[in-house]
Design an enzyme around this catalytic site. Structure first.
Site, short mmCIF file in Angstrom:
data_model
loop_
_atom_site.label_atom_id
_atom_site.label_comp_id
_atom_site.label_asym_id
_atom_site.label_seq_id
_atom_site.Cartn_x
_atom_site.Cartn_y
_atom_site.Cartn_z
CD GLN A 183 -3.21 0.96 1.66
OE1 GLN A 183 -3.54 -0.13 2.10
NE2 GLN A 183 -4.05 1.96 1.55
CG PHE A 184 1.49 3.91 -3.59
CD1 PHE A 184 1.67 5.28 -3.76
CD2 PHE A 184 0.40 3.31 -4.19
CE1 PHE A 184 0.78 6.02 -4.51
CE2 PHE A 184 -0.50 4.03 -4.93
CZ PHE A 184 -0.31 5.40 -5.10
CB THR A 185 -2.02 5.40 -0.14
OG1 THR A 185 -2.52 4.25 0.54
CG2 THR A 185 -2.42 5.36 -1.61
#
Length: 145
Positions: free
Chosen positions: A78-80
């Site tokens: 989850q790059f966010t």
């Protein structure tokens, strides 16, 4: 490296309406990788995730870890989680690792977790995923190293 962990009774991840990863009791880990992260950071986060005492003992106290209960681990990239949300109304992802760096550390994390005997399920790096879970508690912690 950021890890948002949730104690779950069950969790699954789907891609294109197909379940690709599913666990029973354990931890759902949303994993975010930032530019300065390396294998040492991944090792530290894995140690925290697998040994963090968030499961209840016989006295209903959070005293047991994922390893203690023999729980399962669902890891979803989850790059966010690397977003800077301090200014404005749109997140900045300038601190997020490049996709190649993030994927390499994600794969390294998975390999190390499996080597420790943890039952691991995964999402698909970079895919549009739908994650479902039954959060137990609810219990959620943001771990960073």
């Amino acid at each position: 490296m950021q890890g948002l962990i949730q104690r779950v009774k069950s969790a699954k991840v789907e891609v294109d309406n197909q379940v690709i990863g599913e666990i029973g009791q354990g931890i759902l880990l949303l994993l975010g990788v930032e530019k300065p992260d390396d294998k040492q950071a991944a090792d530290k986060l894995l140690h925290k995730v697998s040994n963090y005492r968030i499961f209840t003992d016989e006295n209903d106290k959070m005293n047991l870890s994922l390893k203690d209960i023999g729980g399962e681990l669902l890891v979803v990239s989850q790059f966010t989680l690397a977003a800077d949300t301090k200014k404005g109304m749109r997140p900045s992802f300038s601190s997020a690792a490049t996709p190649s760096q993030a994927n390499a550390l994600y794969e390294y994390f998975l390999t190390q977790a499996k080597a420790q005997g943890i039952s691991v399920a995964t999402g698909e790096f970079g895919a549009d995923m739908q994650v479902s879970l039954c959060n137990d508690g609810p219990v959620t912690f943001n771990l960073s190293v």
